[in-house]
Design a protein around this motif. Sequence first.
Motif, PDB file in Angstrom:
ATOM      1  N   LEU A 153      -5.563  48.878  65.108  1.00  0.00           N
ATOM      2  CA  LEU A 153      -6.409  49.516  64.098  1.00  0.00           C
ATOM      3  C   LEU A 153      -6.845  48.470  63.066  1.00  0.00           C
ATOM      4  O   LEU A 153      -6.188  47.432  62.913  1.00  0.00           O
ATOM      5  CB  LEU A 153      -5.637  50.640  63.400  1.00  0.00           C
ATOM      6  N   PRO A 154      -7.944  48.703  62.352  1.00  0.00           N
ATOM      7  CA  PRO A 154      -8.385  47.733  61.328  1.00  0.00           C
ATOM      8  C   PRO A 154      -7.273  47.423  60.347  1.00  0.00           C
ATOM      9  O   PRO A 154      -6.539  48.321  59.925  1.00  0.00           O
ATOM     10  CB  PRO A 154      -9.547  48.467  60.647  1.00  0.00           C
ATOM     11  N   ASP A 155      -7.118  46.155  59.990  1.00  0.00           N
ATOM     12  CA  ASP A 155      -6.016  45.784  59.104  1.00  0.00           C
ATOM     13  C   ASP A 155      -6.416  45.769  57.641  1.00  0.00           C
ATOM     14  O   ASP A 155      -5.602  45.438  56.769  1.00  0.00           O
ATOM     15  CB  ASP A 155      -5.418  44.441  59.506  1.00  0.00           C
ATOM     16  N   THR A 156      -7.685  46.070  57.356  1.00  0.00           N
ATOM     17  CA  THR A 156      -8.107  46.229  55.966  1.00  0.00           C
ATOM     18  C   THR A 156      -8.733  47.609  55.818  1.00  0.00           C
ATOM     19  O   THR A 156      -9.333  48.156  56.758  1.00  0.00           O
ATOM     20  CB  THR A 156      -9.137  45.169  55.559  1.00  0.00           C
ATOM     21  N   PHE A 157      -8.615  48.154  54.623  1.00  0.00           N
ATOM     22  CA  PHE A 157      -9.109  49.521  54.406  1.00  0.00           C
ATOM     23  C   PHE A 157      -9.251  49.761  52.905  1.00  0.00           C
ATOM     24  O   PHE A 157      -8.326  49.479  52.135  1.00  0.00           O
ATOM     25  CB  PHE A 157      -8.138  50.532  55.023  1.00  0.00           C
ATOM     26  N   MET A 158     -10.420  50.224  52.498  1.00  0.00           N
ATOM     27  CA  MET A 158     -10.691  50.566  51.102  1.00  0.00           C
ATOM     28  C   MET A 158     -10.397  49.397  50.167  1.00  0.00           C
ATOM     29  O   MET A 158      -9.919  49.583  49.039  1.00  0.00           O
ATOM     30  CB  MET A 158      -9.889  51.806  50.680  1.00  0.00           C
ATOM     31  N   GLY A 159     -10.627  48.191  50.657  1.00  0.00           N
ATOM     32  CA  GLY A 159     -10.429  47.019  49.822  1.00  0.00           C
ATOM     33  C   GLY A 159      -9.022  46.469  49.842  1.00  0.00           C
ATOM     34  O   GLY A 159      -8.733  45.481  49.159  1.00  0.00           O
ATOM     35  N   PHE A 160      -8.117  47.084  50.596  1.00  0.00           N
ATOM     36  CA  PHE A 160      -6.732  46.632  50.658  1.00  0.00           C
ATOM     37  C   PHE A 160      -6.444  46.034  52.029  1.00  0.00           C
ATOM     38  O   PHE A 160      -6.999  46.456  53.037  1.00  0.00           O
ATOM     39  CB  PHE A 160      -5.775  47.796  50.408  1.00  0.00           C
ATOM     40  N   GLY A 161      -5.514  45.104  52.042  1.00  0.00           N
ATOM     41  CA  GLY A 161      -5.096  44.504  53.288  1.00  0.00           C
ATOM     42  C   GLY A 161      -5.643  43.104  53.459  1.00  0.00           C
ATOM     43  O   GLY A 161      -6.437  42.630  52.659  1.00  0.00           O
ATOM     44  N   PRO A 162      -5.221  42.411  54.502  1.00  0.00           N
ATOM     45  CA  PRO A 162      -4.208  42.861  55.459  1.00  0.00           C
ATOM     46  C   PRO A 162      -2.831  43.025  54.790  1.00  0.00           C
ATOM     47  O   PRO A 162      -2.551  42.417  53.765  1.00  0.00           O
ATOM     48  CB  PRO A 162      -4.172  41.749  56.511  1.00  0.00           C
ATOM     49  N   ARG A 163      -2.007  43.839  55.419  1.00  0.00           N
ATOM     50  CA  ARG A 163      -0.675  44.090  54.899  1.00  0.00           C
ATOM     51  C   ARG A 163       0.186  42.851  55.115  1.00  0.00           C
ATOM     52  O   ARG A 163       0.308  42.356  56.233  1.00  0.00           O
ATOM     53  CB  ARG A 163      -0.067  45.290  55.614  1.00  0.00           C
ATOM     54  N   GLU A 164       0.776  42.343  54.040  1.00  0.00           N
ATOM     55  CA  GLU A 164       1.653  41.181  54.136  1.00  0.00           C
ATOM     56  C   GLU A 164       3.093  41.642  54.019  1.00  0.00           C
ATOM     57  O   GLU A 164       3.534  42.073  52.945  1.00  0.00           O
ATOM     58  CB  GLU A 164       1.319  40.172  53.031  1.00  0.00           C
ATOM     59  N   SER A 165       3.811  41.564  55.105  1.00  0.00           N
ATOM     60  CA  SER A 165       5.186  42.052  55.127  1.00  0.00           C
ATOM     61  C   SER A 165       6.168  40.917  54.885  1.00  0.00           C
ATOM     62  O   SER A 165       6.030  39.826  55.439  1.00  0.00           O
ATOM     63  CB  SER A 165       5.499  42.699  56.486  1.00  0.00           C
ATOM     64  N   THR A 166       7.139  41.162  54.040  1.00  0.00           N
ATOM     65  CA  THR A 166       8.195  40.184  53.819  1.00  0.00           C
ATOM     66  C   THR A 166       9.080  40.118  55.058  1.00  0.00           C
ATOM     67  O   THR A 166       9.007  40.967  55.943  1.00  0.00           O
ATOM     68  CB  THR A 166       9.049  40.579  52.606  1.00  0.00           C
ATOM     69  N   ALA A 167       9.943  39.124  55.117  1.00  0.00           N
ATOM     70  CA  ALA A 167      10.767  38.922  56.312  1.00  0.00           C
ATOM     71  C   ALA A 167      11.635  40.149  56.614  1.00  0.00           C
ATOM     72  O   ALA A 167      11.841  40.516  57.777  1.00  0.00           O
ATOM     73  CB  ALA A 167      11.651  37.685  56.117  1.00  0.00           C
TER      74      ALA A 167
END
Length: 850
Positions: free
Chosen positions: A595-609
């Motif tokens: 799915l798209p990794d950006t949405f409504m100006g947010f993203g991509p999601r950066e996940s911590t370890a």
Amino acid sequence: MDDTTLAEALKGWIDGGSEAAQGVDAPDANPQNMDTGQDDPAFDADAFLKGLDAIFDAHEGAVKAEPYLLQAMSDAENAGDDAGLLTVLNETMGFYRSQGRHDDNQWIVQRAIELALRMRLEGTEAWTTTLINAATSMRAASRYDQAEDLYRQAIDSARTTLSPTDRRMAALHNNLSMLYGETGRPAQAERELRAALEVLESASTDPARDVDIAATHTNLALILLDRMHGGACDEDDANARGAAGGGADATTAARTAANGANGTNSTNSTNNANNADSEPDAAALLDAAMRHARRSLEIYHDAGQEHAGHYASALAGYAQVCLAAGRAGEAVARYRQALAVIDENYGRDNDYYRITATNLVHAEQVAEQATAREPSAAVPGTPCDSGPVASDISSRSEPVAPEPSGSVSDTSATPAPGRHNPAPTGSAAPAPARRVPDPTGSAPTGSAAPDPAPARPGSPSAPPDRSGTAPSRDADRPGAADGPVPCNSEPEEPSDTPTPRGADHTAPGTPRPALTGLKLARAYWNEYGKPLIEERYPEYRGRIAAGLVGHGSECYGFDDGLSHDHDFGPGFCLWLTDEDYAAIGPRLQADYEALPDTFMGFGPRESTARAQGAGRRVGVFAIGDFFESITGYREAPGEDRPHEWLMLDEATLAAATNGEVFADPLGAFSKARQGFKLMPDDVRLSLVSRRLGMIAQAGQYNLPRMLARGDGAAAWCSINEFVEATASLVFLLNRPVTVGYLPYYKWRFAALRRLSRRMGMRLTGVCGQLETALRLSSAACFGGAGFGEGGRGAEPAARRIEGIVESICRDIVAELNAEGLSSSGETFLEWQRPHVEEHIARKEDCLISL
């Protein structure tokens, strides 16, 4: 009724675990999402009720009712509308009851009572109707002692909150009559029915067409048959009662049959002996039963309700009387008509249909035997058209049909269809009743109305006040098959890549909207997740839950702009059963990741370890794996394992039960999540005692001593322990099932502030006092101008903190007294602990600290 009575009642009435419901937790029953200050959509209770009525009017309850109710729970909770949530819970009680899903209904009952108490509704109509619905659910589950206790409390409440001609008074009398009938007290049952009939006839604008009155006539006919046979019943009678929807499950039917056959029912024996001199003869009782059964049919006929679901109950009741009168041929015709009505309203895949069909077979056998003896006797081959037919689904029962055995989430005992006995004691047919709107605007009560029809307490738009806000409308609910039945065929193999849905709709450079993580997740689910399921996994769309729960400030609704620098962005969780995860989990995860990794100006999601791999916070999960990753348990420990509950700290439980559920058509995820909310009361009380001990030790005893010694560091630690224990106590006394759990330290005060803004909460003034104590702690522990207290040293601040501690402790004692956990006025909280621990039922070492 005061809080003490209810607290004790809950501990006794609701047995263990009541594992969440339907597999359904009000999808989002997390009260921690309330009062966030965000623009959560308002919950429209009127629209909810109209939508629910439309589902049943269209005879689509079997497929659509449960998902609709679950989503409504989620919406009401997400909107912070306690009154709306209470309305939904009462409707859900009636629906589960109509499905015979009594184990699932236990947590609904508990939540409704808990919520009504939190809203301080005692002494209002909403309280009365909630008690009635809870009592009726207990009765349907064959928990007769608890049900009778609740009914008596409802009567006490009704005397001050309801008019003598209020239809809910008739409902109360009618349901009490069912309880008496099911426990071998037919004379008392008859008296209650006649009281119900008197109320209805006084309240009705048109008694000749009032189907609630018709239902009561059917119930009277059946209880008179009970009396004709001395109140005892054999195996056929017990099964007939189950078929009539009398609210008894298979266990009850079996027990009743055994007692009647073996003569071991002491209650029956006593009542029979007491009534021996005054009992009318069998002929008179049968004649009266026939008159009432016919009158019911006439009312349904005149009201034009021959196609209503209730109609089948009156038909079945009349058939029972016909068998008792030796008119097997007519009984056959009426049973066939009843089956046609059941099929029309609820289909054939339910116990209501199966049991009635079994009764028809028995009636046909009786008729064939009569034909063999009298060749002139004929058995109609088609439904008899002569005479009006009508039936209240509840006739002599709450139209609570046992849940169809083929239901996806069938967890209740299914009554074994038995052959029909000419002298049934239950109710007419087990049909789940469809709601019959009352022209006067008051809650119908016949026998149909009260049962499957939960009364509707609470204002649709705001928490009810003590003047009484329970809407007067009541209704019966159909007992259609539970939920959608999963398709067993394999879903069509999708192509290698999901259908592209385009990139982020927000143009580059466009300012980000002020959006919380929960709202972003819901919008992302609606835009991409829901279409993904519908287009690529249509056979599973009735089985996949979606939402956002777990670790992260966004799951609590506490996130802000500072939260966007880590573990934030478009994303949601999809939860599957183990079986479904094995079938499509990896493939669905791949589609989710595409799915798209950006949405409504947010993203991509950066996940911590820590939020990657097995610790990922969004994506596709098996339900058990998800909860195990947070708590170490795939499902909540049972009530018989208090030591395991005590190993689960509150922050862990908060993470497992926070967030929002956007959709849960199967209810399996919500059921598992609700299990973690239902902390056994013995465990809660044990923790309350421990918190009292720490408050006394750290705040009342050690803090003054450390300040007197001049050990600022130790004093500061004492304040911290006091604050932590007090914050925990506030959540525990407000009950986790209602308000959730205290989250970890970072969000402790955010959660306390939010709870303190909610209506009807206990100890709401504590939060501000604790914050003041923390503000003063620097000066109290170390003194001096450098700590912002004007250079006056530690003494003034220390005195204020000690005063705050004692003020909070007095408030806690007052609350313990109000809840009936203590009758002592002692403000040193260590001495309150024995009073609290007296209320712990399981005297296990891990629970008792003294």
